[in-house]
Design a protein around this motif. Sequence first.
Motif, PDB file in Angstrom:
ATOM      1  N   GLY A  62       6.432   0.448  -3.324  1.00 25.19           N
ATOM      2  CA  GLY A  62       5.996  -0.903  -3.834  1.00 25.19           C
ATOM      3  C   GLY A  62       5.555  -1.917  -3.076  1.00 25.19           C
ATOM      4  O   GLY A  62       4.546  -2.453  -2.999  1.00 25.19           O
ATOM      5  N   LEU A  63       6.162  -1.890  -1.772  1.00 26.96           N
ATOM      6  CA  LEU A  63       5.705  -2.692  -0.581  1.00 26.96           C
ATOM      7  C   LEU A  63       4.196  -2.354  -0.300  1.00 26.96           C
ATOM      8  O   LEU A  63       3.141  -3.240   0.111  1.00 26.96           O
ATOM      9  CB  LEU A  63       6.762  -2.651   0.454  1.00 26.96           C
ATOM     10  N   ALA A  64       4.046  -1.016  -0.095  1.00 25.49           N
ATOM     11  CA  ALA A  64       2.700  -0.457   0.340  1.00 25.49           C
ATOM     12  C   ALA A  64       1.679  -0.752  -0.485  1.00 25.49           C
ATOM     13  O   ALA A  64       0.615  -1.420  -0.422  1.00 25.49           O
ATOM     14  CB  ALA A  64       2.855   1.033   0.672  1.00 25.49           C
ATOM     15  N   GLY A  65       2.059  -0.539  -2.112  1.00 31.42           N
ATOM     16  CA  GLY A  65       1.135  -1.063  -2.987  1.00 31.42           C
ATOM     17  C   GLY A  65       0.897  -2.538  -3.086  1.00 31.42           C
ATOM     18  O   GLY A  65      -0.387  -2.822  -3.376  1.00 31.42           O
ATOM     19  N   GLY A  66       1.994  -3.163  -3.032  1.00 32.74           N
ATOM     20  CA  GLY A  66       1.610  -4.755  -2.887  1.00 32.74           C
ATOM     21  C   GLY A  66       0.660  -5.285  -1.866  1.00 32.74           C
ATOM     22  O   GLY A  66      -0.028  -6.071  -2.126  1.00 32.74           O
ATOM     23  N   LEU A  67       0.968  -4.562  -0.601  1.00 36.36           N
ATOM     24  CA  LEU A  67       0.043  -4.831   0.414  1.00 36.36           C
ATOM     25  C   LEU A  67      -1.215  -4.744  -0.066  1.00 36.36           C
ATOM     26  O   LEU A  67      -2.341  -5.592   0.801  1.00 36.36           O
ATOM     27  CB  LEU A  67       0.643  -4.475   1.657  1.00 36.36           C
ATOM     28  N   THR A  68      -1.488  -3.306  -0.395  1.00 33.32           N
ATOM     29  CA  THR A  68      -2.768  -3.242  -0.855  1.00 33.32           C
ATOM     30  C   THR A  68      -3.563  -3.898  -1.651  1.00 33.32           C
ATOM     31  O   THR A  68      -4.751  -4.422  -1.587  1.00 33.32           O
ATOM     32  CB  THR A  68      -2.840  -1.617  -1.361  1.00 33.32           C
ATOM     33  N   PHE A  69      -2.536  -4.223  -2.753  1.00 32.95           N
ATOM     34  CA  PHE A  69      -3.195  -5.341  -3.761  1.00 32.95           C
ATOM     35  C   PHE A  69      -3.463  -6.581  -3.148  1.00 32.95           C
ATOM     36  O   PHE A  69      -4.672  -7.313  -3.276  1.00 32.95           O
ATOM     37  CB  PHE A  69      -1.838  -5.562  -4.827  1.00 32.95           C
ATOM     38  N   LEU A  70      -2.816  -7.195  -2.187  1.00 27.60           N
ATOM     39  CA  LEU A  70      -2.957  -8.285  -1.501  1.00 27.60           C
ATOM     40  C   LEU A  70      -4.387  -8.266  -0.698  1.00 27.60           C
ATOM     41  O   LEU A  70      -5.201  -9.268  -0.725  1.00 27.60           O
ATOM     42  CB  LEU A  70      -1.792  -8.695  -0.672  1.00 27.60           C
ATOM     43  N   ALA A  71      -4.534  -7.312  -0.102  1.00 28.02           N
ATOM     44  CA  ALA A  71      -5.698  -6.985   0.932  1.00 28.02           C
ATOM     45  C   ALA A  71      -6.918  -7.017   0.006  1.00 28.02           C
ATOM     46  O   ALA A  71      -8.043  -7.554   0.362  1.00 28.02           O
ATOM     47  CB  ALA A  71      -5.555  -5.796   1.567  1.00 28.02           C
ATOM     48  N   MET A  72      -7.002  -6.534  -1.171  1.00 26.66           N
ATOM     49  CA  MET A  72      -7.932  -6.181  -2.126  1.00 26.66           C
ATOM     50  C   MET A  72      -8.167  -7.511  -2.702  1.00 26.66           C
ATOM     51  O   MET A  72      -9.294  -7.610  -2.972  1.00 26.66           O
ATOM     52  CB  MET A  72      -7.535  -5.226  -3.253  1.00 26.66           C
ATOM     53  N   ALA A  73      -7.524  -8.300  -3.073  1.00 25.65           N
ATOM     54  CA  ALA A  73      -7.548  -9.517  -3.667  1.00 25.65           C
ATOM     55  C   ALA A  73      -7.986 -10.411  -2.472  1.00 25.65           C
ATOM     56  O   ALA A  73      -8.987 -11.100  -2.834  1.00 25.65           O
ATOM     57  CB  ALA A  73      -6.140 -10.239  -4.237  1.00 25.65           C
ATOM     58  N   MET A  74      -7.944 -10.386  -1.266  1.00 29.15           N
ATOM     59  CA  MET A  74      -8.416 -11.194  -0.383  1.00 29.15           C
ATOM     60  C   MET A  74      -9.757 -10.780  -0.252  1.00 29.15           C
ATOM     61  O   MET A  74     -10.704 -11.794   0.168  1.00 29.15           O
ATOM     62  CB  MET A  74      -7.615 -10.950   0.766  1.00 29.15           C
ATOM     63  N   LEU A  75     -10.178  -9.500  -0.205  1.00 31.80           N
ATOM     64  CA  LEU A  75     -11.547  -9.181  -0.076  1.00 31.80           C
ATOM     65  C   LEU A  75     -12.436  -9.525  -1.269  1.00 31.80           C
ATOM     66  O   LEU A  75     -13.423  -9.965  -1.086  1.00 31.80           O
ATOM     67  CB  LEU A  75     -11.664  -7.603  -0.062  1.00 31.80           C
ATOM     68  N   GLU A  81     -12.004 -12.110  -3.121  1.00 31.24           N
ATOM     69  CA  GLU A  81     -12.166 -13.414  -3.148  1.00 31.24           C
ATOM     70  C   GLU A  81     -12.804 -14.069  -2.054  1.00 31.24           C
ATOM     71  O   GLU A  81     -13.272 -15.157  -1.775  1.00 31.24           O
ATOM     72  CB  GLU A  81     -10.978 -14.317  -3.269  1.00 31.24           C
ATOM     73  N   GLY A  82     -13.155 -12.947  -1.037  1.00 31.34           N
ATOM     74  CA  GLY A  82     -14.062 -13.497   0.156  1.00 31.34           C
ATOM     75  C   GLY A  82     -13.316 -13.961   1.232  1.00 31.34           C
ATOM     76  O   GLY A  82     -13.915 -14.616   2.191  1.00 31.34           O
ATOM     77  N   LEU A  83     -11.866 -13.985   1.136  1.00 35.22           N
ATOM     78  CA  LEU A  83     -11.048 -14.496   2.359  1.00 35.22           C
ATOM     79  C   LEU A  83     -11.184 -13.421   3.412  1.00 35.22           C
ATOM     80  O   LEU A  83     -10.624 -13.995   4.524  1.00 35.22           O
ATOM     81  CB  LEU A  83      -9.589 -14.437   1.476  1.00 35.22           C
ATOM     82  N   LEU A  84     -11.565 -12.304   3.337  1.00 42.99           N
ATOM     83  CA  LEU A  84     -11.551 -11.350   4.465  1.00 42.99           C
ATOM     84  C   LEU A  84     -13.146 -10.725   4.279  1.00 42.99           C
ATOM     85  O   LEU A  84     -13.513 -10.638   2.994  1.00 42.99           O
ATOM     86  CB  LEU A  84     -10.602 -10.071   4.218  1.00 42.99           C
ATOM     87  N   PRO A  85     -13.861 -10.495   5.413  1.00 37.01           N
ATOM     88  CA  PRO A  85     -15.144  -9.869   5.358  1.00 37.01           C
ATOM     89  C   PRO A  85     -15.121  -8.273   4.604  1.00 37.01           C
ATOM     90  O   PRO A  85     -14.159  -7.663   4.996  1.00 37.01           O
ATOM     91  CB  PRO A  85     -15.538  -9.583   6.572  1.00 37.01           C
ATOM     92  N   THR A  86     -16.065  -7.889   3.760  1.00 41.99           N
ATOM     93  CA  THR A  86     -15.855  -6.579   3.221  1.00 41.99           C
ATOM     94  C   THR A  86     -16.817  -5.838   3.997  1.00 41.99           C
ATOM     95  O   THR A  86     -18.152  -5.899   3.941  1.00 41.99           O
ATOM     96  CB  THR A  86     -16.434  -6.655   1.737  1.00 41.99           C
TER      97      THR A  86
END
Length: 256
Positions: free
Chosen positions: A130-143, A145-150
């Motif tokens: 779940g931690l791995a999945g949650g961190l993946t979700f957070l990274a995908m959300a930031m990508l 929303e443009g908070l990280l470069p894609t």
Amino acid sequence: MDLVLRAVGWMVFAFGGPALALWVRARWGRPAAWLGLGALTWGGAQALRLPLLMALSAGFRWFGWSAPPQPFLFNWIVLSLSAGLFEETARWLGMRWAARRQAREGRELEAQDAVVIGLAHGGTEAFALGLAGGLTFLAMAMLREGLLPTPPAAAPALAAYWATPAWMVSVGILERAMAILFHAGLALILWHGLRRRQGGWWAVAVLLHAGANGTAGYALARWGVWAAEGAVALWTLPIAIGIARALRRPAPPPPR
């Protein structure tokens, strides 16, 4: 709403299993050490197993080994059987320690103790996944929303991730719930072997673990996620019945 459903889903995925183990341990008044023991048996098994799998994978690259002619059989043996061998051996050793600890205090290791250890083992696995999945979700959300470069190469993966319905996280939660129950049943099998001083029950637990992993993985690759869920359910149902029966009836006396 999509973001909220995914976030809540991954939180339940990660923390539901540990919360269940904590609640059952408190409800039955079992030693808190069993929670750490269950976590240690899973973590210790993976600390030995994963480097072995990585070394095997590296061997194929470094030595130019050809792909196995029967990939399913190879994966079943290496992935499924190694999971059974490492996790059930760690659990067997951990429960032997628990039995000796109880004996020093003039008590016996009971079925409820085994269930708590199994729930903690499965809950720790759920937390890690779940931690791995949650961190993946957070990274995908930031990508998104443009908070990280894609990076251009990541665009297809990003699109595929958000094309997957948010409710699919609940399918993973269901699978983890069944897996945690399965771990509790495997712990009971090992407890039964320890009480009777019959090491063959360790082999039963290893084969059941490998069989469940292998058939679920094959069903997922061949027919998809719902077939895999069905396979897990077929393995879990008799285990759940066994847990209920073991907790209802008094344990047989250990052999003298």
